[in-house]
Design a protein around this motif. Structure first.
Motif, mmCIF file in Angstrom:
data_model
loop_
_atom_site.group_PDB
_atom_site.id
_atom_site.type_symbol
_atom_site.label_atom_id
_atom_site.label_comp_id
_atom_site.label_asym_id
_atom_site.label_seq_id
_atom_site.Cartn_x
_atom_site.Cartn_y
_atom_site.Cartn_z
ATOM 1 N N ASN A 1 -8.818 -0.426 -8.531
ATOM 2 C CA ASN A 1 -8.188 0.893 -8.889
ATOM 3 C C ASN A 1 -7.191 1.276 -7.700
ATOM 4 O O ASN A 1 -6.785 2.347 -7.709
ATOM 5 N N CYS A 2 -6.333 0.050 -7.430
ATOM 6 C CA CYS A 2 -5.470 0.125 -6.557
ATOM 7 C C CYS A 2 -4.100 -0.066 -7.519
ATOM 8 O O CYS A 2 -3.763 -1.057 -8.352
ATOM 9 N N CYS B 1 -14.827 2.670 -2.486
ATOM 10 C CA CYS B 1 -15.790 1.790 -1.579
ATOM 11 C C CYS B 1 -17.024 1.984 -1.247
ATOM 12 O O CYS B 1 -17.220 3.261 -0.590
ATOM 13 N N CYS C 1 -18.001 -5.794 3.110
ATOM 14 C CA CYS C 1 -17.536 -5.928 1.918
ATOM 15 C C CYS C 1 -18.486 -6.704 1.015
ATOM 16 O O CYS C 1 -18.800 -7.571 1.234
ATOM 17 N N CYS D 1 0.778 -1.233 -0.019
ATOM 18 C CA CYS D 1 0.097 0.013 -0.150
ATOM 19 C C CYS D 1 0.842 1.260 -0.061
ATOM 20 O O CYS D 1 1.785 1.368 0.939
ATOM 21 N N SER E 1 -3.748 2.177 4.110
ATOM 22 C CA SER E 1 -5.063 1.634 4.154
ATOM 23 C C SER E 1 -5.263 0.507 5.040
ATOM 24 O O SER E 1 -4.228 -0.192 5.242
ATOM 25 N N LEU F 1 -4.615 -4.965 -3.190
ATOM 26 C CA LEU F 1 -5.871 -5.372 -2.756
ATOM 27 C C LEU F 1 -6.304 -6.615 -3.678
ATOM 28 O O LEU F 1 -5.853 -6.266 -4.794
ATOM 29 N N CYS G 1 -12.236 -1.428 -5.510
ATOM 30 C CA CYS G 1 -10.784 -1.350 -4.755
ATOM 31 C C CYS G 1 -9.672 -1.796 -5.355
ATOM 32 O O CYS G 1 -8.749 -1.032 -5.813
ATOM 33 N N PHE H 1 -12.777 0.593 4.068
ATOM 34 C CA PHE H 1 -11.421 0.827 4.602
ATOM 35 C C PHE H 1 -11.429 2.316 5.412
ATOM 36 O O PHE H 1 -12.315 3.046 5.549
ATOM 37 N N LYS I 1 -7.117 5.600 -2.700
ATOM 38 C CA LYS I 1 -8.230 5.518 -3.680
ATOM 39 C C LYS I 1 -9.482 4.358 -3.392
ATOM 40 O O LYS I 1 -10.368 4.664 -3.707
ATOM 41 N N CYS I 2 -8.997 3.620 -2.462
ATOM 42 C CA CYS I 2 -9.798 2.323 -2.117
ATOM 43 C C CYS I 2 -10.957 3.069 -1.302
ATOM 44 O O CYS I 2 -12.085 2.692 -1.467
ATOM 45 N N ILE I 3 -10.719 4.041 -0.373
ATOM 46 C CA ILE I 3 -11.579 4.706 0.308
ATOM 47 C C ILE I 3 -12.454 5.610 -0.396
ATOM 48 O O ILE I 3 -13.644 5.430 -0.146
#
Lengths: 98, 316
Positions: free
Chosen positions: A58-59, A29, A49, A19, A41, A64, A55, A34, A24-26
């Motif tokens: 876009n990681c 989602c 989930c 990470c 993260s 992830l 997530c 997250f 971006k995950c936040i």
């Protein structure tokens, strides 16, 4: 009212080593799974989930991992009958995709 | 290039179309031509919003852009809404890259931000879009109605704007489609049963179907259990009690037991199918509950039907 689905089933995994803290995950989602902790993260609500896969998609660091798919019984039945991958039959008149 | 202009007002025919689509009528023709559209008189510096070519998605976006000058880039999602299309990959990275180059968006605007609906993130990889096209993907709020607030806050969404809900109102919008989904089969079965004068059985099936497709979705968070199939058993029990109270479950213990098995199995199966319309069930979770529920539902259905058929033959 918050909905709760089955516990301990999601395939979501986060490799904190990879990470880079881009968050971006936040941003993507839909269930606030997250949280940022020490500029990284952190999975705060794993059971929320729904395995949509946004997530992981876009990681940029591939930190992830999730076995993304549709949480749809009709799609799973259809997939089992046709031997294909379960997807929403949304092109048809199924009600799920309004 | 001639870029079509769109209005930010929806008219009566748009609203009627929405109702029709909700009832799953004429949904296949509810498409918008993919491409670039202008709202107001946009410049090279105006915001670009990305949308699906499902008319309900497009309408809900343009409605929120009143008084703004902006661009709307419509992807070809085969007439499917953003979230479902993103799941299938049609609202996806490759389609967005192609649509940007096809519309020559990089020449039309000089700013380099694309506002993509958050739920589109299931199919779009922001970092790849950046690499391939130079555009920065900013994920907008889940609901189009939050767009004005989102812009006012400098393109920042609050956690509330990022969260997908599943409120009573959300669910009530889905029940018509849910009820309509298997209605043609229900209708055929009803006609056959009425022709054979099996009024009680017909009433049981109709009530249980209603329990699984209308009552269950509406009462969802209040029904006990986490699995939809388990919640469906409760919905089936409620309809069974209604049937019993109105005398549709018969009077002796055999026919009552038959109705009980049949109705809970059917409602459980129907509500399990509502996982697809819900906004929070996972693939792994649905697989897990189905593994346990489907054999039980099938068993209860068979037991219920056998009891009812035996009962009919005893009587005749």
């Amino acid at each position: 009212m918050k909905h709760n689905y089955l516990k301990n089933v999601t395939t979501l995994k986060l490799d904190a080593e990879k990470c880079n803290g881009c968050a971006k995950c936040i941003e993507v989602c839909p269930h606030e799974v997250f949280e940022m902790k020490n500029k990284k993260s952190f999975i705060k609500d794993k059971d929320a989930c729904m395995e949509c896969g946004a997530c992981a998609k876009n990681c940029p660091e591939k930190a992830l991992e999730v076995d993304a798919g549709v949480g749809c019984a009709a799609a799973i039945i259809l997939g089992a009958l046709t031997g294909g991958k379960p997807t929403c039959g949304c092109g048809s008149d199924s009600g799920c995709c309004g | 290039m001639d870029i079509p202009k769109v209005s930010t007002k929806t008219n009566l025919s748009d609203k009627l179309g929405t109702v029709m689509a909700r009832l799953t009528l004429n949904r296949a023709n509810y498409k918008v031509e993919p491409g670039l559209y202008a709202v107001g008189t946009p410049s090279t510096n105006s915001n670009v919003f990305v949308s699906a070519n499902y008319k309900l998605s497009f309408d809900s976006l343009r409605k929120e852009l009143g008084g703004m000058d902006a661009w709307i880039l419509v992807l070809d999602t085969k007439g499917i809404n953003v979230w479902c299309a993103a799941g299938e990959g049609t609202f996806g990275t490759q389609e967005l890259i192609n649509r940007i180059s096809e519309t020559k968006l990089n020449e039309i605007v000089t700013q380099r931000k694309l506002i993509v609906p958050q739920l589109g993130a299931v199919g779009v990889a922001a970092h790849i879009i950046k690499e391939e096209t130079g555009f920065n993907v900013v994920y907008g709020p889940v609901r189009a109605k939050d767009i004005p607030e989102f812009l006012k806050a400098g393109m920042r969404a609050t956690p509330e704007m990022r969260r997908v809900n599943f409120t009573f109102v959300d669910r009530s919008k889905l029940v018509a489609a849910e009820f309509a989904m298997g209605f043609k089969y229900l209708f055929i079965v009803s006609v056959i049963l009425i022709a054979f004068a099996q009024y009680n059985l017909c009433a049981n099936i109709l009530l249980a179907y209603f329990g699984g497709t209308v009552l269950g979705p509406l009462l969802l968070p209040w029904l006990p259990g986490r699995a939809f199939s388990l919640k469906g058993v409760s919905a089936g029990l409620i309809t069974f009690l209604i049937a019993y109270f109105f005398g549709f479950a018969g009077k002796n213990i055999l026919s009552i037991a038959g109705s009980l098995f049949l109705m809970t199995a059917l409602a459980s199966f129907m509500l399990m199918n509502f996982t697809g319309a819900s906004t929070y069930t996972s693939f792994s979770g649905v697989k897990k509950e189905m593994k346990a529920a489907v054999p039980l539902q099938a068993g209860a259905l068979v037991v219920g039907l056998v009891i009812i058929v035996v009962k009919i033959f005893i009587r005749s």
